[in-house]
Each structure stands twice: as C-alpha cells, then as structure tokens.
Write a protein that holds these residues in place. Sequence first.
Motif: not given
Length: 95
Positions: A1-15
Amino acid sequence: MAVKRTRFLGIRVTDGEYQQLLERCNGRQLAVWMRETCLDTRPARNNLNQIARKINGGQWSGADRVQVVAALMAIDAELERLRHAVLEKGADDDR
C-alpha cells in the motif's frame, strides 16, 4: 500500500533556478526527484561505467560531480568497514 502524502510544501524559485532543477531531474517528475534527492532515498540505478562515462563526458555539472565523488567516498568507507568486520570475524573463527 502506498503511503499517502498529506503535507504540501511550496517553495518559490526564480525562472533560472526552476530551469536548473528541471535539467537536474533528467526528465523525471520534479517532485519525485526532489524527494529522493533531499531525503536521500534515491535508488541506485547507475553502474560505475555509466557514472564514469557521464562524468568524463561533461554531462554533469560541477556540483553533480562533487555529489558523485562524495557518494563514492562514502561507499568506499563503508566497504572498508565491512572488510575489517569480515577480517575480525574470520580471526575469531580461527580460535
């Protein structure tokens, strides 16, 4: 059974940073590559000849080459530790 990912990690980067990340993940899904790289869970998929060919062919950046050399040094140290453990075990068996 696959582990469900419940956390979102957003990062900002330049182009430019985003482009560098895309180039480094070699066409793989960026999120998967980042998890494997940052969490050090990458599967071993390259043999030594493939690694040597890529390093010598200039296909990797300087940072990639440093990572490869560091990984090879860690492997070498672990092999040395195993060699010593086997030799000590062999000496114990001879008694």
